[in-house]
Scaffold this motif. Structure first.
Motif, PDB file in Angstrom:
ATOM      1  N   VAL A  82      47.103  49.076  47.687  1.00 21.76           N
ATOM      2  CA  VAL A  82      48.395  49.052  46.966  1.00 21.76           C
ATOM      3  C   VAL A  82      48.048  48.264  45.876  1.00 21.76           C
ATOM      4  O   VAL A  82      48.512  48.636  44.522  1.00 21.76           O
ATOM      5  N   ARG A  83      47.392  47.205  45.943  1.00 21.74           N
ATOM      6  CA  ARG A  83      47.083  46.033  44.871  1.00 21.74           C
ATOM      7  C   ARG A  83      46.418  46.849  43.636  1.00 21.74           C
ATOM      8  O   ARG A  83      46.884  46.652  42.537  1.00 21.74           O
ATOM      9  N   GLU A  84      45.903  47.823  43.943  1.00 21.88           N
ATOM     10  CA  GLU A  84      44.863  48.524  42.656  1.00 21.88           C
ATOM     11  C   GLU A  84      46.005  49.524  42.090  1.00 21.88           C
ATOM     12  O   GLU A  84      45.589  50.090  41.042  1.00 21.88           O
ATOM     13  N   LEU A  85      47.135  49.682  42.550  1.00 21.05           N
ATOM     14  CA  LEU A  85      48.130  50.518  42.132  1.00 21.05           C
ATOM     15  C   LEU A  85      49.158  49.572  41.271  1.00 21.05           C
ATOM     16  O   LEU A  85      50.040  50.401  40.544  1.00 21.05           O
ATOM     17  N   ARG A  86      49.117  48.339  41.318  1.00 24.10           N
ATOM     18  CA  ARG A  86      50.071  47.840  40.810  1.00 24.10           C
ATOM     19  C   ARG A  86      50.517  47.585  39.261  1.00 24.10           C
ATOM     20  O   ARG A  86      51.298  47.544  38.613  1.00 24.10           O
ATOM     21  N   LEU A  87      49.344  47.976  38.749  1.00 24.45           N
ATOM     22  CA  LEU A  87      49.246  48.313  36.879  1.00 24.45           C
ATOM     23  C   LEU A  87      49.422  49.596  36.451  1.00 24.45           C
ATOM     24  O   LEU A  87      49.062  49.881  35.434  1.00 24.45           O
ATOM     25  N   GLY A  88      49.362  50.612  37.534  1.00 21.97           N
ATOM     26  CA  GLY A  88      49.725  51.965  37.037  1.00 21.97           C
ATOM     27  C   GLY A  88      49.004  53.025  38.128  1.00 21.97           C
ATOM     28  O   GLY A  88      48.199  52.443  38.881  1.00 21.97           O
ATOM     29  N   PRO A  89      49.019  54.302  37.838  1.00 24.35           N
ATOM     30  CA  PRO A  89      48.239  55.129  38.520  1.00 24.35           C
ATOM     31  C   PRO A  89      46.822  55.144  38.240  1.00 24.35           C
ATOM     32  O   PRO A  89      46.280  54.993  37.435  1.00 24.35           O
ATOM     33  N   ARG A  90      46.267  55.610  39.528  1.00 26.21           N
ATOM     34  CA  ARG A  90      44.611  55.655  39.453  1.00 26.21           C
ATOM     35  C   ARG A  90      44.172  56.839  40.221  1.00 26.21           C
ATOM     36  O   ARG A  90      44.682  57.366  41.160  1.00 26.21           O
ATOM     37  N   ARG A  91      43.087  57.398  39.743  1.00 25.70           N
ATOM     38  CA  ARG A  91      42.350  58.539  40.512  1.00 25.70           C
ATOM     39  C   ARG A  91      41.468  57.831  41.654  1.00 25.70           C
ATOM     40  O   ARG A  91      41.459  56.774  41.909  1.00 25.70           O
ATOM     41  N   TYR A  92      41.203  58.878  42.512  1.00 27.81           N
ATOM     42  CA  TYR A  92      40.645  58.540  43.940  1.00 27.81           C
ATOM     43  C   TYR A  92      39.185  58.002  43.349  1.00 27.81           C
ATOM     44  O   TYR A  92      38.601  56.698  44.134  1.00 27.81           O
ATOM     45  N   SER A  93      38.635  58.221  42.551  1.00 28.41           N
ATOM     46  CA  SER A  93      37.185  57.741  42.176  1.00 28.41           C
ATOM     47  C   SER A  93      37.571  56.305  41.581  1.00 28.41           C
ATOM     48  O   SER A  93      36.640  55.289  41.758  1.00 28.41           O
ATOM     49  N   ASP A  94      38.484  55.946  40.836  1.00 23.01           N
ATOM     50  CA  ASP A  94      38.875  54.643  40.286  1.00 23.01           C
ATOM     51  C   ASP A  94      39.147  53.828  41.540  1.00 23.01           C
ATOM     52  O   ASP A  94      38.609  52.696  41.437  1.00 23.01           O
ATOM     53  N   LEU A  95      40.001  54.242  42.475  1.00 17.83           N
ATOM     54  CA  LEU A  95      39.956  53.280  43.614  1.00 17.83           C
ATOM     55  C   LEU A  95      38.812  52.980  44.521  1.00 17.83           C
ATOM     56  O   LEU A  95      38.740  51.941  44.937  1.00 17.83           O
ATOM     57  N   GLN A  96      37.851  54.010  44.616  1.00 18.40           N
ATOM     58  CA  GLN A  96      36.737  53.953  45.217  1.00 18.40           C
ATOM     59  C   GLN A  96      35.746  52.822  44.652  1.00 18.40           C
ATOM     60  O   GLN A  96      35.235  51.892  45.017  1.00 18.40           O
ATOM     61  N   ALA A  97      35.771  53.069  43.263  1.00 24.66           N
ATOM     62  CA  ALA A  97      35.002  51.959  42.076  1.00 24.66           C
ATOM     63  C   ALA A  97      35.529  50.519  42.479  1.00 24.66           C
ATOM     64  O   ALA A  97      34.719  49.605  42.363  1.00 24.66           O
ATOM     65  N   VAL A 137      41.626  40.496  38.452  1.00 20.43           N
ATOM     66  CA  VAL A 137      41.602  39.437  37.570  1.00 20.43           C
ATOM     67  C   VAL A 137      43.005  39.275  36.646  1.00 20.43           C
ATOM     68  O   VAL A 137      43.543  38.213  36.229  1.00 20.43           O
ATOM     69  N   MET A 138      43.435  40.251  36.032  1.00 17.68           N
ATOM     70  CA  MET A 138      44.564  40.623  34.899  1.00 17.68           C
ATOM     71  C   MET A 138      45.899  40.124  36.077  1.00 17.68           C
ATOM     72  O   MET A 138      46.668  39.599  35.558  1.00 17.68           O
ATOM     73  N   LEU A 139      45.928  40.721  37.177  1.00 19.53           N
ATOM     74  CA  LEU A 139      47.056  40.160  38.038  1.00 19.53           C
ATOM     75  C   LEU A 139      47.039  38.944  38.396  1.00 19.53           C
ATOM     76  O   LEU A 139      48.137  38.383  38.342  1.00 19.53           O
ATOM     77  N   GLY A 140      45.902  38.236  38.384  1.00 23.31           N
ATOM     78  CA  GLY A 140      45.933  36.674  38.523  1.00 23.31           C
ATOM     79  C   GLY A 140      46.687  36.066  37.404  1.00 23.31           C
ATOM     80  O   GLY A 140      47.326  35.184  37.738  1.00 23.31           O
ATOM     81  N   PHE A 165      51.458  33.031  35.740  1.00 26.93           N
ATOM     82  CA  PHE A 165      51.652  32.772  34.365  1.00 26.93           C
ATOM     83  C   PHE A 165      52.727  31.459  34.534  1.00 26.93           C
ATOM     84  O   PHE A 165      53.683  31.872  34.976  1.00 26.93           O
ATOM     85  N   SER A 166      52.525  30.455  34.035  1.00 25.07           N
ATOM     86  CA  SER A 166      53.209  29.166  34.189  1.00 25.07           C
ATOM     87  C   SER A 166      54.757  29.233  33.468  1.00 25.07           C
ATOM     88  O   SER A 166      55.710  28.567  34.154  1.00 25.07           O
ATOM     89  N   ALA A 167      54.825  29.860  32.566  1.00 24.40           N
ATOM     90  CA  ALA A 167      56.245  30.264  31.918  1.00 24.40           C
ATOM     91  C   ALA A 167      57.254  30.977  33.092  1.00 24.40           C
ATOM     92  O   ALA A 167      58.268  30.685  32.761  1.00 24.40           O
ATOM     93  N   ASP A 168      56.615  31.733  33.694  1.00 28.38           N
ATOM     94  CA  ASP A 168      57.338  32.344  34.600  1.00 28.38           C
ATOM     95  C   ASP A 168      57.565  31.663  35.793  1.00 28.38           C
ATOM     96  O   ASP A 168      58.656  31.958  36.700  1.00 28.38           O
TER      97      ASP A 168
END
Length: 230
Positions: free
Chosen positions: A27-42, A116-119, A124-127
């Motif tokens: 689920v974490r790897e889908l938080r920034l948008g859709p992914r292919r199976y190969s993307d998830l495996q990588a 890394v980007m989700l971190g 993000f301190s302003a939020d």
């Protein structure tokens, strides 16, 4: 469900759905948008194809994600979160903020570019200011960050992160960054000053360097709690 705690507790029910090994990381790897199976495996290097397929099938059956086919010329099947699945976002942020303060277990090992980007978004301190860490003065800028083969677009408006998504910026951003995942994480974590990373060639920056400095200064640098005595 093949396994269940058999309790009428909503926490137990949640764990029935996403408590299996690797489920939340899928689920974490889908938080920034859709992914292919190969993307998830990588992205999830330790998962086997059999386990990944099983988790995707289970999460789809439970209504956390669904599959769809991209139109030509892509013509690929992708996985993406349902509206209900996307509701796990506060859970991920709470787990990240809790886990990073572990007094015993250190943060070690590889992380995905999305992580890394989700971190950056989570801390993000302003939020979510803590009343202690300094916040950069409000600013507005658009960014495109390339980490190896992964590209992300970001937008900050009046000091608040209003967009973070996978894919290039639609229009010319104020700042273009090209770097590696490790170098970007080191700058965000405060392990290396931005100016040093740029001078050493670990980050290639085009555009407003001050706006980039404001972005890397925004995440709160949270340290682990001291280990319990005795």
């Amino acid at each position: 469900m093949t396994r269940t705690y058999g309790e009428g507790c909503p926490i137990a029910l949640s764990l029935d759905i996403v408590g299996e090994r690797w489920a939340l990381l899928v689920v974490r790897e889908l938080r920034l948008g859709p992914r292919r199976y190969s993307d998830l495996q990588a992205a999830l290097r330790g998962i086997t194809p059999a386990v990944l397929s099983k988790r995707l099938r289970e999460l789809e059956e439970y209504g956390v994600l669904h599959r769809r086919e991209l139109p030509p010329p892509a013509a690929a099947k992708v996985y993406e979160l349902t509206e209900w699945g996307a509701g796990l976002e506060p859970v991920f942020q709470a787990l990240a903020r809790w886990g990073v303060r572990s007094p015993v277990l250190p943060l070690t090992g590889e992380v995905s570019a999305d992580s890394v980007m989700l971190g950056l978004r989570t801390f993000f301190s302003a939020d979510d200011g803590d009343g202690v860490s300094p916040r950069p003065a409000p600013w507005s800028a658009s960014y495109e960050v390339t980490l190896g083969s992964d590209v992300y677009r970001l937008r900050v408006e009046h000091g608040r992160l209003t967009e973070l998504a996978r894919g290039p910026a639609g229009t010319a951003p104020d700042v273009l960054v090209r770097t590696t995942k490790a170098a970007w994480q080191a700058v965000l974590d405060g392990a290396e000053p931005l100016a040093d990373a740029v001078a050493a060639g670990r980050l290639s920056v085009t555009g407003d360097l001050r706006a980039l400095q404001s972005l890397v200064d925004a995440p709160r640098k949270i340290r682990p709690r001291p280990a319990p005595a005795g």
